[in-house]
Structures are given as C-alpha cells and as structure tokens.
Design an enzyme around this catalytic site. Structure first.
Site, PDB file in Angstrom:
ATOM      1  CE  LYS A  13      -2.189  -0.939   3.877  1.00  0.00           C
ATOM      2  NZ  LYS A  13      -1.522  -2.186   4.310  1.00  0.00           N
ATOM      3  NE  ARG A  88      -3.686  -1.116  10.543  1.00  0.00           N
ATOM      4  CZ  ARG A  88      -2.590  -0.591   9.985  1.00  0.00           C
ATOM      5  NH1 ARG A  88      -2.592   0.612   9.493  1.00  0.00           N
ATOM      6  NH2 ARG A  88      -1.493  -1.297   9.918  1.00  0.00           N
ATOM      7  NE  ARG A 127       8.255  -3.027   5.185  1.00  0.00           N
ATOM      8  CZ  ARG A 127       6.960  -2.732   5.290  1.00  0.00           C
ATOM      9  NH1 ARG A 127       6.225  -2.553   4.204  1.00  0.00           N
ATOM     10  NH2 ARG A 127       6.375  -2.637   6.456  1.00  0.00           N
ATOM     11  NE  ARG A 139       7.034  -0.296  10.201  1.00  0.00           N
ATOM     12  CZ  ARG A 139       5.872  -0.259   9.569  1.00  0.00           C
ATOM     13  NH1 ARG A 139       5.786   0.270   8.367  1.00  0.00           N
ATOM     14  NH2 ARG A 139       4.778  -0.737  10.129  1.00  0.00           N
ATOM     15  NE  ARG A 150       2.743  -4.392  11.305  1.00  0.00           N
ATOM     16  CZ  ARG A 150       3.694  -4.200  10.373  1.00  0.00           C
ATOM     17  NH1 ARG A 150       4.859  -4.821  10.470  1.00  0.00           N
ATOM     18  NH2 ARG A 150       3.471  -3.410   9.363  1.00  0.00           N
TER      19      ARG A 150
HETATM   20  P1  AMP Z   1       1.450   0.681   9.387  1.00  0.00           P
HETATM   21  O1  AMP Z   1       2.633   1.546   9.132  1.00  0.00           O
HETATM   22  O2  AMP Z   1       0.235   1.112   8.625  1.00  0.00           O
HETATM   23  O3  AMP Z   1       1.751  -0.781   9.202  1.00  0.00           O
HETATM   24  O4  AMP Z   1       1.073   0.879  10.927  1.00  0.00           O
HETATM   25  C1  AMP Z   1       1.981   0.537  11.955  1.00  0.00           C
HETATM   26  C2  AMP Z   1       1.245   0.413  13.268  1.00  0.00           C
HETATM   27  O5  AMP Z   1       0.633   1.656  13.605  1.00  0.00           O
HETATM   28  C3  AMP Z   1       0.116  -0.596  13.289  1.00  0.00           C
HETATM   29  O6  AMP Z   1       0.553  -1.925  13.530  1.00  0.00           O
HETATM   30  C4  AMP Z   1      -0.736  -0.065  14.430  1.00  0.00           C
HETATM   31  O7  AMP Z   1      -0.164  -0.358  15.688  1.00  0.00           O
HETATM   32  C5  AMP Z   1      -0.634   1.447  14.227  1.00  0.00           C
HETATM   33  N1  AMP Z   1      -1.685   1.945  13.304  1.00  0.00           N
HETATM   34  C6  AMP Z   1      -1.508   2.497  12.074  1.00  0.00           C
HETATM   35  N2  AMP Z   1      -2.669   2.848  11.526  1.00  0.00           N
HETATM   36  C7  AMP Z   1      -3.637   2.489  12.423  1.00  0.00           C
HETATM   37  C8  AMP Z   1      -5.057   2.576  12.425  1.00  0.00           C
HETATM   38  N3  AMP Z   1      -5.740   3.070  11.383  1.00  0.00           N
HETATM   39  N4  AMP Z   1      -5.701   2.117  13.531  1.00  0.00           N
HETATM   40  C9  AMP Z   1      -5.044   1.605  14.583  1.00  0.00           C
HETATM   41  N5  AMP Z   1      -3.713   1.489  14.630  1.00  0.00           N
HETATM   42  C10 AMP Z   1      -2.994   1.925  13.565  1.00  0.00           C
END
Ligand code: AMP
Length: 203
Positions: A13, A88, A127, A139, A150
C-alpha cells in the site's frame, strides 16, 4: 479524488500510495507514519501509542480518528487524499463516512490489495533485510513474530471492511502479488473507470 488503500501489512500500500502522490498530486495520509512521527517526537499521543505499536496491535480508534480528522482539514488535502492504513476497523470506517459527509465530500474508491498472506511474511522479512543492508533503521514491528500479530489484527479487525465497502459499491480489487508496475497499472485502470463513472453520473 479520495481513495482508501485497503490490505494487510506488507501488501504494498505504501509503495503504491507514493506513486499515486507523484501521479495525481494528492497527499498520502498514512496513519502508521503519523503515529511513528508522534512516537519520535515524544508527544502525548506517541507515548500512548508506542507499546501498542511495538506489540503489533491496533492503536485506539479515538486516537487515530482524531489524527485523521485534523489532517484532512489541511490545505494540501483540498483536492483529495489517499488514506493508507486507515480505516482499519468498522468504527474507523464509520468515522470516515461521518468526516466526509460533514464536509460534503465523497469517497471515490476503496482499492483492496488482494494477497497471499504466506508470501507476505517472506516479503516483510526481505523488507527488513534490505533496510538493514542499506543502513536504514528497521521497524521493530517488522520482526516475524510481531508481523504475524499485525496480520492477525488485520484478519480480525480490518478484513470486515471488505464487506463493508463492497456493500457500498466502492470496493475495487487489485492483485497485490503482481509486480510493482503491474499493480500501479491496475490501480490506474480502476481510477480511470471510477472517474468515468463519476463523469457519467454528473452528465
Ligand atoms: P502501518 O505503518 O500502517 O503498518 O502501521 C503501523 C502500526 O501503527 C500498526 O501496527 C498499528 O499499531 C498502528 N496503526 C496504524 N494505523 C492504524 C489505524 N488506522 N488504527 C489503529 N492502529 C494503527
């Protein structure tokens, strides 16, 4: 144009969002990036989110909804935006509906990245290795154990959004396992079809 990119972590994404920014001149709103910035800056939100993020779980709906509501009112979002990693949960999806209808705006499309989740774990390990080799920070939540959490969170809380947006006639699928350029082409085809539909409805 207002888009949502929907799909599990590691589906590509973020990569595609960056390409859309370049092609369409609208910003990428990644709640993951915003939360990581808050953690880095040591803000109140960052302090509350850090442990949850490190565990691979979802930050509370109230926190992310507030962050996005504030962000979409900024000037660079006037012509649209790409929501990446948000909504989400169903609560967040309802919040998006409300945020848009309060502002007289509409969602154009929800692009679902259809993927094979076994291949995703391999992708994420790669990655992390590439980031490490390039001397970039890796990360913490890209470790295989946290990544699997996740993924579980995605299936439990986020995948119901597929039905939610399908029912609204907004869902468009792309093959997230195709190579990067092919995915971009599929997304562009979806956007052309969406723009045509909007044009026809208006005309
Ligand atoms: P991402 O970079 O989108 O994979 O997000 C990394 C982490 O941020 C996720 O595993 C969640 O802990 C938190 N996070 C990001 N976006 C959301 C969301 N829309 N709702 C809840 N937690 C989020």
């Amino acid at each position: 144009m207002r888009l949502i990119l929907l799909g599990p972590p590691g589906a590509g994404k973020g990569t595609q969002a960056l390409r859309l920014v370049g092609r369409h001149g609208i910003p990428q709103l990644s709640t993951g990036d915003m939360l990581r910035a808050a953690v880095q800056a040591g803000t109140e939100v960052g302090k509350r989110a850090k442990a949850v993020m490190d565990a691979g779980e979802l930050v509370s709906d109230a926190i992310v909804n507030a962050i996005v509501a504030e962000r979409i009112d900024q000037a660079d979002c006037a012509n649209g935006f790409i929501l990446d990693g948000y909504p989400r949960t169903l609560v967040q999806a309802d919040a998006v509906e409300e945020m848009l209808s309060d502002r007289g705006l509409e969602l154009d499309a929800v692009i679902e990245f259809v993927v094979d989740d076994k291949a995703l774990v391999g992708r994420i390990v790669k990655r992390a290795e590439e980031a490490k080799a390039a001397g970039l920070p890796v990360r913490k939540d890209d470790s295989p154990a946290v990544f699997e959490e996740r993924l579980r969170e995605y299936y439990k809380k986020t995948s119901p959004l597929i039905g939610y947006y399908y029912a609204k006639g907004k869902l468009r699928g792309v093959d997230g396992m195709a190579d990067i350029d092919a995915v971009t082409q599929q997304i562009e085809a979806v956007l052309r079809a969406t723009t045509r539909q909007v044009g026809q409805a208006a005309g």
